[in-house]
Design an enzyme around this catalytic site. Structure first.
Site, mmCIF file in Angstrom:
data_model
loop_
_atom_site.group_PDB
_atom_site.id
_atom_site.type_symbol
_atom_site.label_atom_id
_atom_site.label_comp_id
_atom_site.label_asym_id
_atom_site.label_seq_id
_atom_site.Cartn_x
_atom_site.Cartn_y
_atom_site.Cartn_z
ATOM 1 N N HIS A 31 43.882 49.272 56.990
ATOM 2 C CA HIS A 31 44.957 48.307 56.722
ATOM 3 C C HIS A 31 45.915 48.937 55.720
ATOM 4 C CE1 HIS A 31 42.799 47.666 53.004
ATOM 5 N NE2 HIS A 31 41.717 47.294 53.672
ATOM 6 N N HIS A 34 44.592 50.911 52.662
ATOM 7 C CA HIS A 34 44.180 52.296 52.922
ATOM 8 C C HIS A 34 45.397 53.213 53.088
ATOM 9 C CE1 HIS A 34 40.634 50.085 54.794
ATOM 10 N NE2 HIS A 34 40.023 50.884 53.947
ATOM 11 N N GLN A 64 25.124 52.977 52.623
ATOM 12 C CA GLN A 64 25.653 52.079 51.586
ATOM 13 C C GLN A 64 25.626 50.611 52.006
ATOM 14 O OE1 GLN A 64 29.637 54.049 51.598
ATOM 15 N NE2 GLN A 64 30.422 51.988 51.284
ATOM 16 N N LYS A 155 40.943 48.491 44.192
ATOM 17 C CA LYS A 155 40.306 47.319 44.805
ATOM 18 C C LYS A 155 38.806 47.285 44.494
ATOM 19 C CE LYS A 155 39.076 44.304 48.137
ATOM 20 N NZ LYS A 155 37.991 44.840 48.855
ATOM 21 N N GLN A 159 33.361 50.846 41.871
ATOM 22 C CA GLN A 159 33.186 52.077 42.652
ATOM 23 C C GLN A 159 34.044 53.204 42.077
ATOM 24 O OE1 GLN A 159 32.963 52.163 47.110
ATOM 25 N NE2 GLN A 159 35.048 52.909 46.899
HETATM 26 P P1 AMP Z 1 36.696 51.271 52.501
HETATM 27 O O1 AMP Z 1 37.180 51.764 53.826
HETATM 28 O O2 AMP Z 1 36.695 49.780 52.375
HETATM 29 O O3 AMP Z 1 35.430 51.907 52.058
HETATM 30 O O4 AMP Z 1 37.803 51.718 51.447
HETATM 31 C C1 AMP Z 1 38.249 53.052 51.382
HETATM 32 C C2 AMP Z 1 39.141 53.197 50.187
HETATM 33 O O5 AMP Z 1 40.250 52.314 50.300
HETATM 34 C C3 AMP Z 1 38.447 52.845 48.853
HETATM 35 O O6 AMP Z 1 38.871 53.772 47.861
HETATM 36 C C4 AMP Z 1 38.947 51.461 48.576
HETATM 37 O O7 AMP Z 1 38.955 51.128 47.205
HETATM 38 C C5 AMP Z 1 40.350 51.540 49.125
HETATM 39 N N1 AMP Z 1 40.884 50.218 49.435
HETATM 40 C C6 AMP Z 1 40.365 49.287 50.274
HETATM 41 N N2 AMP Z 1 41.108 48.158 50.249
HETATM 42 C C7 AMP Z 1 42.107 48.374 49.364
HETATM 43 C C8 AMP Z 1 43.202 47.589 48.881
HETATM 44 N N3 AMP Z 1 43.403 46.351 49.280
HETATM 45 N N4 AMP Z 1 44.037 48.149 47.981
HETATM 46 C C9 AMP Z 1 43.818 49.413 47.532
HETATM 47 N N5 AMP Z 1 42.817 50.196 47.943
HETATM 48 C C10 AMP Z 1 41.973 49.693 48.842
#
Ligand code: AMP
Length: 284
Positions: A31, A34, A64, A155, A159
């Site tokens: 989204h 990302h 995870q 976000k 982490q």
């Molecule tokens: P994920 O695919 O959910 O594991 O996220 C991959 C990366 O995208 C991680 O570093 C998350 O913190 C970041 N991320 C996910 N959603 C958001 C968001 N709404 N705003 C900023 N970074 C995000």
């Protein structure tokens, strides 16, 4: 360019050079949040003249997930994800298989997780084993892709602090670049799991950021925690935690709290979806 195997990746790295890219690790279901990370990675790579540019990984990391059902239903759509990354300026998307990330000989160990990931009441308490899986996959992806830097979103605040501590602890030599949290117009933090919300739940979900705003009207950490909990409960949201912590160590605030950076952190539950959000406290 979509890279599926270690030899695809190594060919790419041979052409572009070791420590010559900025990595964006994701689990897909991409989204705008990302894509902001990908754009930032591409800009950093350009500024620094890194020939590898921005490399995104798409890997739904089995280690995870604490719930098998969450792993199974996690959104998967590699072709769309690769097209979105390319449009946002990624040079390559690496989508490895689980066997390539974790060879069956068991050689990829879980590193000791840093203190900041193990604190009571936060993620580790509500998703046992999750942070171990995060540390394992991040260390392994760094080993495979050998980036100069990697971008992580604010976000997932705990982490982000964990990865920073892991890099220092393990001497991984990768610069960690934080990226701002991206929200929907009504304030809901963007997340791959938001698509599981029903239309009714979707209108309630924005009250997680509403709780952060309610907390900001208070002048003490204790008052803020109370206000956030009341707001969440009033909208029927389940509460894993709603706390104000030291922004870096994530420890409960001590005597010197006025002089430390602080962060309000919420994880709420709505049906089967966990909603994570956070903001600087008091106002940035
Ligand atoms: P994920 O695919 O959910 O594991 O996220 C991959 C990366 O995208 C991680 O570093 C998350 O913190 C970041 N991320 C996910 N959603 C958001 C968001 N709404 N705003 C900023 N970074 C995000």
């Amino acid at each position: 360019m979509l890279l599926r195997t270690p030899s695809d990746l190594n060919r790419f790295l041979e052409e572009r050079g070791d420590r010559a890219c900025v990595l964006v690790p994701t689990m897909g279901g991409l989204h705008e949040g990302h894509l902001t990370l990908v754009r930032l990675a591409a800009a950093v790579a350009r500024e620094r003249g890194l020939a590898g540019g921005a490399v995104a990984t798409v890997f739904v990391n089995p280690t995870q997930f604490d719930q098998p059902s969450d792993y199974e239903r996690y959104p998967r759509g590699l072709d769309d994800d690769a097209a979105l990354c390319a449009r946002a300026g990624a040079t390559a998307v690496y989508a490895p298989s689980a066997e390539d990330v974790y060879p069956p000989d068991g050689s990829v160990r879980v590193p000791p997780i840093p203190e900041v990931a193990r604190l009571p009441r936060l993620e580790d308490e509500h998703r046992p084993g999750h942070m171990e899986g995060v540390c394992q996959v991040v260390k392994r992806l760094f080993e495979l892709v050998r980036p100069a830097a990697a971008v992580f979103g604010e976000k997932d605040w705990q982490q982000l602090q964990t990865v920073q501590a892991l890099v220092a602890q393990e001497g991984l030599g990768v610069e960690i670049i934080p990226a701002p949290l991206i929200r929907e117009p009504d304030g809901l933090a963007m997340s791959s799991r938001n698509r599981f919300l029903t239309p009714e739940q979707r209108t309630v979900a924005r009250e997680v950021s509403g709780a952060l705003r309610a907390g900001r009207r208070e002048t003490t950490p204790g008052g803020t925690e109370r206000a956030m909990r009341e707001h969440l409960a009033a909208h029927g949201l389940g509460i894993d935690y709603a706390v104000v912590r030291d922004a870096e160590t994530l420890m409960p605030l001590g005597e010197d709290w006025a002089h430390r950076p602080k962060r309000a952190l919420i994880t709420a539950r709505l049906g089967s979806v966990r909603l994570l959000d956070n903001a600087p406290w008091p106002d940035a």
